[in-house]
Scaffold this motif. Structure first.
Motif, PDB file in Angstrom:
ATOM      1  N   ALA A  58      23.388 -54.997  45.356  1.00 43.38           N
ATOM      2  CA  ALA A  58      23.538 -55.532  46.711  1.00 43.38           C
ATOM      3  C   ALA A  58      23.041 -56.974  46.775  1.00 43.38           C
ATOM      4  O   ALA A  58      23.697 -57.853  47.356  1.00 43.38           O
ATOM      5  N   ARG A  59      21.892 -57.243  46.174  1.00 44.75           N
ATOM      6  CA  ARG A  59      21.365 -58.608  46.173  1.00 44.75           C
ATOM      7  C   ARG A  59      22.237 -59.537  45.320  1.00 44.75           C
ATOM      8  O   ARG A  59      22.409 -60.721  45.647  1.00 44.75           O
ATOM      9  N   PHE A  60      22.786 -58.999  44.241  1.00 43.97           N
ATOM     10  CA  PHE A  60      23.680 -59.775  43.384  1.00 43.97           C
ATOM     11  C   PHE A  60      24.893 -60.254  44.180  1.00 43.97           C
ATOM     12  O   PHE A  60      25.265 -61.445  44.144  1.00 43.97           O
ATOM     13  N   VAL A  61      25.509 -59.358  44.926  1.00 42.30           N
ATOM     14  CA  VAL A  61      26.685 -59.721  45.721  1.00 42.30           C
ATOM     15  C   VAL A  61      26.317 -60.737  46.800  1.00 42.30           C
ATOM     16  O   VAL A  61      27.059 -61.687  47.068  1.00 42.30           O
ATOM     17  N   ARG A  62      25.161 -60.551  47.411  1.00 41.08           N
ATOM     18  CA  ARG A  62      24.729 -61.497  48.439  1.00 41.08           C
ATOM     19  C   ARG A  62      24.457 -62.879  47.823  1.00 41.08           C
ATOM     20  O   ARG A  62      24.729 -63.912  48.453  1.00 41.08           O
ATOM     21  N   ASN A  63      23.929 -62.901  46.602  1.00 37.47           N
ATOM     22  CA  ASN A  63      23.732 -64.187  45.913  1.00 37.47           C
ATOM     23  C   ASN A  63      25.067 -64.871  45.627  1.00 37.47           C
ATOM     24  O   ASN A  63      25.193 -66.092  45.742  1.00 37.47           O
ATOM     25  N   LEU A  64      26.066 -64.086  45.253  1.00 30.35           N
ATOM     26  CA  LEU A  64      27.393 -64.649  45.013  1.00 30.35           C
ATOM     27  C   LEU A  64      27.965 -65.263  46.288  1.00 30.35           C
ATOM     28  O   LEU A  64      28.589 -66.324  46.253  1.00 30.35           O
ATOM     29  N   ARG A  65      27.743 -64.581  47.421  1.00 33.85           N
ATOM     30  CA  ARG A  65      28.278 -65.090  48.694  1.00 33.85           C
ATOM     31  C   ARG A  65      27.572 -66.358  49.154  1.00 33.85           C
ATOM     32  O   ARG A  65      28.092 -67.085  50.002  1.00 33.85           O
ATOM     33  N   GLY A  66      26.400 -66.619  48.600  1.00 38.70           N
ATOM     34  CA  GLY A  66      25.688 -67.828  48.969  1.00 38.70           C
ATOM     35  C   GLY A  66      25.761 -68.914  47.919  1.00 38.70           C
ATOM     36  O   GLY A  66      25.156 -69.979  48.086  1.00 38.70           O
ATOM     37  N   SER A  67      26.501 -68.683  46.847  1.00 37.34           N
ATOM     38  CA  SER A  67      26.547 -69.636  45.740  1.00 37.34           C
ATOM     39  C   SER A  67      27.592 -70.722  45.983  1.00 37.34           C
ATOM     40  O   SER A  67      28.735 -70.438  46.362  1.00 37.34           O
ATOM     41  N   ALA A  68      27.195 -71.972  45.720  1.00 35.00           N
ATOM     42  CA  ALA A  68      28.131 -73.092  45.854  1.00 35.00           C
ATOM     43  C   ALA A  68      29.188 -73.066  44.755  1.00 35.00           C
ATOM     44  O   ALA A  68      30.230 -73.711  44.883  1.00 35.00           O
ATOM     45  N   ALA A  69      28.940 -72.340  43.671  1.00 36.51           N
ATOM     46  CA  ALA A  69      29.906 -72.273  42.575  1.00 36.51           C
ATOM     47  C   ALA A  69      31.075 -71.350  42.889  1.00 36.51           C
ATOM     48  O   ALA A  69      32.124 -71.427  42.246  1.00 36.51           O
ATOM     49  N   VAL A  70      30.908 -70.465  43.886  1.00 37.42           N
ATOM     50  CA  VAL A  70      31.941 -69.483  44.236  1.00 37.42           C
ATOM     51  C   VAL A  70      32.778 -70.006  45.397  1.00 37.42           C
ATOM     52  O   VAL A  70      32.247 -70.624  46.329  1.00 37.42           O
ATOM     53  N   ASP A  71      34.079 -69.774  45.332  1.00 35.56           N
ATOM     54  CA  ASP A  71      34.979 -70.176  46.414  1.00 35.56           C
ATOM     55  C   ASP A  71      34.753 -69.229  47.597  1.00 35.56           C
ATOM     56  O   ASP A  71      35.275 -68.116  47.625  1.00 35.56           O
ATOM     57  N   GLN A  72      33.995 -69.685  48.582  1.00 39.52           N
ATOM     58  CA  GLN A  72      33.634 -68.830  49.698  1.00 39.52           C
ATOM     59  C   GLN A  72      34.785 -68.623  50.680  1.00 39.52           C
ATOM     60  O   GLN A  72      34.731 -67.747  51.541  1.00 39.52           O
ATOM     61  N   ARG A  73      35.831 -69.416  50.561  1.00 34.64           N
ATOM     62  CA  ARG A  73      36.990 -69.216  51.450  1.00 34.64           C
ATOM     63  C   ARG A  73      37.694 -67.899  51.150  1.00 34.64           C
ATOM     64  O   ARG A  73      38.281 -67.292  52.039  1.00 34.64           O
ATOM     65  N   SER A  74      37.646 -67.482  49.890  1.00 34.17           N
ATOM     66  CA  SER A  74      38.259 -66.198  49.535  1.00 34.17           C
ATOM     67  C   SER A  74      37.273 -65.053  49.707  1.00 34.17           C
ATOM     68  O   SER A  74      37.663 -63.889  49.747  1.00 34.17           O
ATOM     69  N   GLY A  75      35.978 -65.376  49.796  1.00 39.33           N
ATOM     70  CA  GLY A  75      34.970 -64.343  50.005  1.00 39.33           C
ATOM     71  C   GLY A  75      34.671 -63.560  48.734  1.00 39.33           C
ATOM     72  O   GLY A  75      35.358 -63.678  47.715  1.00 39.33           O
ATOM     73  N   VAL A  76      33.614 -62.773  48.812  1.00 47.35           N
ATOM     74  CA  VAL A  76      33.251 -61.847  47.731  1.00 47.35           C
ATOM     75  C   VAL A  76      33.275 -60.454  48.331  1.00 47.35           C
ATOM     76  O   VAL A  76      32.390 -60.066  49.101  1.00 47.35           O
ATOM     77  N   SER A  77      34.295 -59.720  48.012  1.00 43.76           N
ATOM     78  CA  SER A  77      34.565 -58.437  48.650  1.00 43.76           C
ATOM     79  C   SER A  77      33.465 -57.418  48.403  1.00 43.76           C
ATOM     80  O   SER A  77      32.805 -57.421  47.348  1.00 43.76           O
ATOM     81  N   ALA A  78      33.272 -56.536  49.373  1.00 43.33           N
ATOM     82  CA  ALA A  78      32.367 -55.400  49.174  1.00 43.33           C
ATOM     83  C   ALA A  78      32.853 -54.519  48.033  1.00 43.33           C
ATOM     84  O   ALA A  78      32.068 -53.789  47.422  1.00 43.33           O
ATOM     85  N   ARG A  79      34.145 -54.594  47.723  1.00 43.06           N
ATOM     86  CA  ARG A  79      34.689 -53.818  46.615  1.00 43.06           C
ATOM     87  C   ARG A  79      34.110 -54.272  45.270  1.00 43.06           C
ATOM     88  O   ARG A  79      34.112 -53.513  44.311  1.00 43.06           O
ATOM     89  N   PHE A  80      33.629 -55.532  45.207  1.00 44.40           N
ATOM     90  CA  PHE A  80      33.001 -56.016  43.976  1.00 44.40           C
ATOM     91  C   PHE A  80      31.748 -55.197  43.683  1.00 44.40           C
ATOM     92  O   PHE A  80      31.536 -54.737  42.554  1.00 44.40           O
ATOM     93  N   ALA A  81      30.889 -55.021  44.697  1.00 42.05           N
ATOM     94  CA  ALA A  81      29.660 -54.250  44.504  1.00 42.05           C
ATOM     95  C   ALA A  81      29.964 -52.800  44.170  1.00 42.05           C
ATOM     96  O   ALA A  81      29.285 -52.175  43.346  1.00 42.05           O
ATOM     97  N   VAL A  82      30.986 -52.252  44.800  1.00 42.26           N
ATOM     98  CA  VAL A  82      31.380 -50.868  44.531  1.00 42.26           C
ATOM     99  C   VAL A  82      31.842 -50.730  43.080  1.00 42.26           C
ATOM    100  O   VAL A  82      31.433 -49.809  42.356  1.00 42.26           O
ATOM    101  N   ALA A  83      32.682 -51.654  42.638  1.00 46.00           N
ATOM    102  CA  ALA A  83      33.162 -51.617  41.246  1.00 46.00           C
ATOM    103  C   ALA A  83      32.010 -51.823  40.267  1.00 46.00           C
ATOM    104  O   ALA A  83      31.991 -51.217  39.189  1.00 46.00           O
ATOM    105  N   ALA A  84      31.044 -52.662  40.635  1.00 45.62           N
ATOM    106  CA  ALA A  84      29.889 -52.883  39.768  1.00 45.62           C
ATOM    107  C   ALA A  84      29.077 -51.603  39.613  1.00 45.62           C
ATOM    108  O   ALA A  84      28.629 -51.260  38.505  1.00 45.62           O
ATOM    109  N   ALA A  85      28.858 -50.880  40.714  1.00 42.63           N
ATOM    110  CA  ALA A  85      28.115 -49.614  40.650  1.00 42.63           C
ATOM    111  C   ALA A  85      28.845 -48.606  39.778  1.00 42.63           C
ATOM    112  O   ALA A  85      28.225 -47.879  38.976  1.00 42.63           O
TER     113      ALA A  85
END
Length: 464
Positions: free
Chosen positions: A283-310
């Motif tokens: 959960a914290r990993f996904v939240r870090n991705l959503r706050g990272s300047a390296a990630v394209d935040q216009r496309s977002g980081v889906s909750a499905r990413f965390a689900v697939a990671a689990a």
């Protein structure tokens, strides 16, 4: 015999039962109010919206408004739209054989009006489950007016009907959803001329097909989803259609770590035991991705990413259990190493970060581990654990190392019981749970530069 099979089967029986037809918006309003008054949750399975999105949606539905949900990918918009269908009556009467599920007391098509006049109280009634009254369409550029509204049916014309006969019309998705909910995903992806075809449906509540004078008083609730940028900035939705939605509601990713964890736990299909501390790391990993300047935040980081990671770390644990003979299969922090490589393609990075994607993922994952360990082990002195390792009790872990080897590598330390408890494990839990807690503590010491970690192929050794 099921309950709905005992319901009235003719219009005469329906009238004798004092049945009163309701519009779909009235039906949703009254059912929603009944649930709220009874203290029941109208939105089962919806996580993280209770104080933000849901009150807005409830007000919109009580006002009888058509609704568009605006949000980035993976924010649960479609799940929320489908939950609206659960506010419909479980069973509702319809004219048997009716193409549009017309109410027996309110026929609207010429064919049903004629049948009602001919048969009177003997008009047959069928009962429709609410699952059949929710219709969903993914908007695509090739969607046609015929798909949504309808068109002339050449087969009916060939049978001898004239082109002016309204019964030559083949109805599209929207009229077939009469007395139900119509959901359009990614609304701005509809071509402009297709959006125009919805204007009458949303305001005058009727349809027009190829100049026919047919007027059908449709009873539908229109709901849709859209990306905020497409909907508000790029002009990919025509202004008259935008104006017809009574409510525009912004969705969001979970605001709290606990909500993110609850969402992962609810949605992930886990083939092994994954403890709460590991889910918190994800959960914290996904939240870090959503706050990272390296990630394209216009496309977002889906909750499905965390689900697939689990699901990925659970699969890694299951594989280790098969190789080592360990039972039951329990995920440990070492399994997190599989996440960046497997899921790199699910995150869109800024063009300037090309070639550094894995580096960013590994860094943000380690940051999430450190944050979780700091939160879990706050107030605990991990010094005795570090001292034991420095004294020669090296701890090896890896995808082929069973939990028992991790535990036997260390001497008996009272500290480890508190570490296990803080990580969500109990003394009588399987070795995998206890080893997961120990690994989290060791990794936190490594990230704090109090221990070293030597990695060789698929094995990591914590030492001096």
């Amino acid at each position: 015999m099921t309950a709905h099979e005992q319901l009235p089967r003719t219009v005469g029986e329906l009238r004798a039962a004092s049945h009163q037809p309701r519009g779909v918006k009235t039906e949703i309003t009254e059912n929603l109010l009944a649930l709220l008054r009874a203290g029941q949750d109208p939105w089962p399975g919806i996580v993280g919206f209770s104080r933000t999105v849901l009150p807005q949606l409830e007000r919109a539905l009580l006002a009888g408004h058509d609704v568009v949900l605006l949000g980035e990918r993976g924010q649960g918009k479609t799940r929320l739209l489908r939950a609206i269908g659960g506010l419909l009556d479980e069973w509702t009467p319809a004219i048997a054989g009716s193409e549009l599920h017309e109410h027996p007391l309110r026929p609207i098509t010429p064919a049903s009006v004629r049948r009602a006049a001919e048969l009177g109280d003997e008009l047959p009634v069928t009962w429709i489950h609410r699952s059949q009254r929710y219709t969903e369409k993914l908007a695509t550029p090739d969607t046609s007016v015929g798909d949504l509204v309808g068109d002339v049916d050449p087969v009916k014309v060939a049978e001898g009907r004239s082109l002016g006969d309204p019964e030559t019309i083949h109805f599209g998705l929207v009229p077939r959803s009469h007395r139900g909910v119509v959901a359009i995903n990614e609304l701005p992806d509809l071509a402009e001329r297709i959006q125009v075809s919805l204007l009458n449906v949303m305001e005058e509540r009727d349809i027009q097909i190829r100049g026919y004078t047919l007027r059908l008083p449709l009873d539908v609730l229109m709901v849709a989803t859209a990306n905020p940028e497409d909907y508000t900035n790029r002009g990919r939705i025509i202004t008259p259609l935008k104006d017809r939605f009574g409510a525009e509601i912004r969705t969001h990713y979970p605001l709290e770590v606990s909500d993110e964890v609850a969402l992962i736990r609810q949605e992930a299909l886990l083939v092994a035991d994954v403890g709460e501390s590991l889910l918190e790391i994800l959960a914290r990993f996904v939240r870090n991705l959503r706050g990272s300047a390296a990630v394209d935040q216009r496309s977002g980081v889906s909750a499905r990413f965390a689900v697939a990671a689990a699901e990925t770390i659970a699969a890694a644990a299951l594989r280790r259990a098969a190789v080592t003979g360990e039972h039951p299969a329990v995920a440990r922090p070492v399994d997190l190493e599989a996440v960046p490589a497997v899921l790199r393609g699910k995150v869109e990075f800024e063009p300037a970060e090309d070639g550094r994607e894995t580096e960013h993922l590994v860094h943000l994952l380690r940051l999430a581990v450190a944050e979780t360990a700091r939160e879990r082990f706050a107030g605990i002195d991990l010094g005795p654990l570090a001292a034991a390792v420095e004294d020669g009790h090296l701890v090896a872990t890896g995808e082929n190392v069973p939990a028992s080897e991790v535990l036997t590598a260390l001497p008996e330390l009272p500290l480890l019981h508190e570490v296990a408890r803080r990580a969500g494990a109990e003394p009588d839990d399987p070795p995998g749970r206890l080893a997961a807690a120990v690994e989290l503590a060791l990794e936190s010491l490594y990230l704090a530069r109090r221990l070293a970690k030597d990695t060789d192929d698929d094995t990591a050794v914590y030492g001096r």
